[in-house]
Design a protein around this motif. Structure first.
Motif, PDB file in Angstrom:
ATOM      1  N   ASP A  15      41.417  35.329  43.768  1.00  0.00           N
ATOM      2  CA  ASP A  15      41.312  36.789  43.650  1.00  0.00           C
ATOM      3  C   ASP A  15      39.929  37.190  43.155  1.00  0.00           C
ATOM      4  O   ASP A  15      39.300  38.111  43.686  1.00  0.00           O
ATOM      5  CB  ASP A  15      42.368  37.336  42.688  1.00  0.00           C
ATOM      6  CG  ASP A  15      43.796  37.200  43.196  1.00  0.00           C
ATOM      7  OD1 ASP A  15      43.986  36.849  44.378  1.00  0.00           O
ATOM      8  OD2 ASP A  15      44.715  37.441  42.387  1.00  0.00           O
ATOM      9  N   ASP A  16      39.441  36.498  42.135  1.00  0.00           N
ATOM     10  CA  ASP A  16      38.107  36.784  41.599  1.00  0.00           C
ATOM     11  C   ASP A  16      37.028  36.570  42.643  1.00  0.00           C
ATOM     12  O   ASP A  16      36.086  37.365  42.753  1.00  0.00           O
ATOM     13  CB  ASP A  16      37.813  35.902  40.376  1.00  0.00           C
ATOM     14  CG  ASP A  16      38.669  36.262  39.167  1.00  0.00           C
ATOM     15  OD1 ASP A  16      39.259  37.370  39.140  1.00  0.00           O
ATOM     16  OD2 ASP A  16      38.754  35.419  38.245  1.00  0.00           O
ATOM     17  N   ARG A  35      37.035  39.458  45.179  1.00  0.00           N
ATOM     18  CA  ARG A  35      36.471  40.679  44.591  1.00  0.00           C
ATOM     19  C   ARG A  35      34.956  40.584  44.448  1.00  0.00           C
ATOM     20  O   ARG A  35      34.251  41.569  44.624  1.00  0.00           O
ATOM     21  CB  ARG A  35      37.108  40.954  43.227  1.00  0.00           C
ATOM     22  CG  ARG A  35      38.527  41.474  43.333  1.00  0.00           C
ATOM     23  CD  ARG A  35      39.029  41.948  41.983  1.00  0.00           C
ATOM     24  NE  ARG A  35      39.263  40.846  41.068  1.00  0.00           N
ATOM     25  CZ  ARG A  35      40.444  40.286  40.849  1.00  0.00           C
ATOM     26  NH1 ARG A  35      41.507  40.734  41.466  1.00  0.00           N
ATOM     27  NH2 ARG A  35      40.572  39.296  40.001  1.00  0.00           N
ATOM     28  N   ALA A  36      34.442  39.411  44.152  1.00  0.00           N
ATOM     29  CA  ALA A  36      33.019  39.271  43.846  1.00  0.00           C
ATOM     30  C   ALA A  36      32.145  38.968  45.057  1.00  0.00           C
ATOM     31  O   ALA A  36      30.964  39.298  45.052  1.00  0.00           O
ATOM     32  CB  ALA A  36      32.837  38.164  42.803  1.00  0.00           C
ATOM     33  N   ASP A  94      36.659  45.121  53.033  1.00  0.00           N
ATOM     34  CA  ASP A  94      37.628  45.822  52.196  1.00  0.00           C
ATOM     35  C   ASP A  94      38.733  44.839  51.820  1.00  0.00           C
ATOM     36  O   ASP A  94      39.135  44.012  52.639  1.00  0.00           O
ATOM     37  CB  ASP A  94      38.239  47.003  52.943  1.00  0.00           C
ATOM     38  CG  ASP A  94      37.264  48.153  53.123  1.00  0.00           C
ATOM     39  OD1 ASP A  94      36.264  48.211  52.382  1.00  0.00           O
ATOM     40  OD2 ASP A  94      37.507  48.987  54.009  1.00  0.00           O
ATOM     41  N   TRP A  95      39.212  44.947  50.604  1.00  0.00           N
ATOM     42  CA  TRP A  95      40.262  44.046  50.141  1.00  0.00           C
ATOM     43  C   TRP A  95      41.213  44.800  49.224  1.00  0.00           C
ATOM     44  O   TRP A  95      40.852  45.785  48.597  1.00  0.00           O
ATOM     45  CB  TRP A  95      39.688  42.833  49.402  1.00  0.00           C
ATOM     46  CG  TRP A  95      38.798  43.217  48.249  1.00  0.00           C
ATOM     47  CD1 TRP A  95      37.437  43.345  48.280  1.00  0.00           C
ATOM     48  CD2 TRP A  95      39.191  43.576  46.914  1.00  0.00           C
ATOM     49  NE1 TRP A  95      36.965  43.754  47.054  1.00  0.00           N
ATOM     50  CE2 TRP A  95      38.023  43.898  46.195  1.00  0.00           C
ATOM     51  CE3 TRP A  95      40.417  43.660  46.260  1.00  0.00           C
ATOM     52  CZ2 TRP A  95      38.040  44.287  44.856  1.00  0.00           C
ATOM     53  CZ3 TRP A  95      40.432  44.058  44.929  1.00  0.00           C
ATOM     54  CH2 TRP A  95      39.258  44.351  44.247  1.00  0.00           C
ATOM     55  N   THR A  96      42.428  44.321  49.171  1.00  0.00           N
ATOM     56  CA  THR A  96      43.428  44.752  48.204  1.00  0.00           C
ATOM     57  C   THR A  96      44.160  43.495  47.764  1.00  0.00           C
ATOM     58  O   THR A  96      44.631  42.723  48.598  1.00  0.00           O
ATOM     59  CB  THR A  96      44.446  45.735  48.824  1.00  0.00           C
ATOM     60  OG1 THR A  96      43.742  46.836  49.392  1.00  0.00           O
ATOM     61  CG2 THR A  96      45.439  46.236  47.780  1.00  0.00           C
ATOM     62  N   VAL A  97      44.230  43.279  46.458  1.00  0.00           N
ATOM     63  CA  VAL A  97      44.955  42.131  45.923  1.00  0.00           C
ATOM     64  C   VAL A  97      46.346  42.620  45.529  1.00  0.00           C
ATOM     65  O   VAL A  97      46.476  43.602  44.791  1.00  0.00           O
ATOM     66  CB  VAL A  97      44.233  41.522  44.705  1.00  0.00           C
ATOM     67  CG1 VAL A  97      45.086  40.453  44.037  1.00  0.00           C
ATOM     68  CG2 VAL A  97      42.886  40.941  45.113  1.00  0.00           C
ATOM     69  N   GLY A 154      39.918  47.809  47.380  1.00  0.00           N
ATOM     70  CA  GLY A 154      39.235  47.608  46.114  1.00  0.00           C
ATOM     71  C   GLY A 154      40.148  47.616  44.905  1.00  0.00           C
ATOM     72  O   GLY A 154      39.680  47.592  43.771  1.00  0.00           O
ATOM     73  N   GLN A 155      41.454  47.619  45.131  1.00  0.00           N
ATOM     74  CA  GLN A 155      42.406  47.644  44.018  1.00  0.00           C
ATOM     75  C   GLN A 155      43.164  46.328  43.895  1.00  0.00           C
ATOM     76  O   GLN A 155      43.400  45.641  44.882  1.00  0.00           O
ATOM     77  CB  GLN A 155      43.436  48.752  44.206  1.00  0.00           C
ATOM     78  CG  GLN A 155      42.891  50.147  44.151  1.00  0.00           C
ATOM     79  CD  GLN A 155      44.015  51.154  44.113  1.00  0.00           C
ATOM     80  OE1 GLN A 155      44.918  51.082  43.280  1.00  0.00           O
ATOM     81  NE2 GLN A 155      43.973  52.099  45.045  1.00  0.00           N
ATOM     82  N   THR A 156      43.567  46.021  42.682  1.00  0.00           N
ATOM     83  CA  THR A 156      44.512  44.954  42.412  1.00  0.00           C
ATOM     84  C   THR A 156      45.796  45.637  41.963  1.00  0.00           C
ATOM     85  O   THR A 156      45.797  46.399  40.993  1.00  0.00           O
ATOM     86  CB  THR A 156      43.989  44.006  41.328  1.00  0.00           C
ATOM     87  OG1 THR A 156      42.780  43.390  41.793  1.00  0.00           O
ATOM     88  CG2 THR A 156      45.002  42.920  41.000  1.00  0.00           C
TER      89      THR A 156
END
Length: 97
Positions: free
Chosen positions: A14-15, A18-19, A24-27, A73-75
């Motif tokens: 996950d990290d 995000r980094a 675009d991503w959503t965890v 952009g959200q977890t």
């Protein structure tokens, strides 16, 4: 120990997403997975109380998240709840109603 190892590896993945990605991503972090048929009622937010959620509801939320750019952009954490999948995803995206 096996589940703890999984959680550490998932956290690291996950990290990394995000980094290091320009996509675009959503965890999504579901609670304890159960094998029921799904209810279509969930609780989805950046932080939710510990709980369980049917695998069918996780799949429905994942499908809905794919079509909602407002969650990028959200977890988000997911457990069984009182909102429909559509309502929960819309609320996570910041849509009223």
């Amino acid at each position: 120990p096996v589940f703890e190892t999984y959680l550490r590896a998932k956290g690291a993945a996950d990290d990394a997403i995000r980094a290091r990605t320009t996509l675009d991503w959503t965890v999504l972090r579901p609670g304890r997975l159960t094998d029921g048929p799904g209810t279509g009622l969930v609780r989805l937010a950046p932080s939710v109380p510990h709980g369980a959620v049917d695998r069918a509801d996780v799949a429905a939320v994942l499908a809905a998240l794919l079509h909602e750019p407002g969650t990028a952009g959200q977890t988000l954490e997911l457990v069984a709840g009182n909102a429909t999948v559509e309502e929960a995803v819309a609320a996570a995206a910041g849509h009223d109603g």
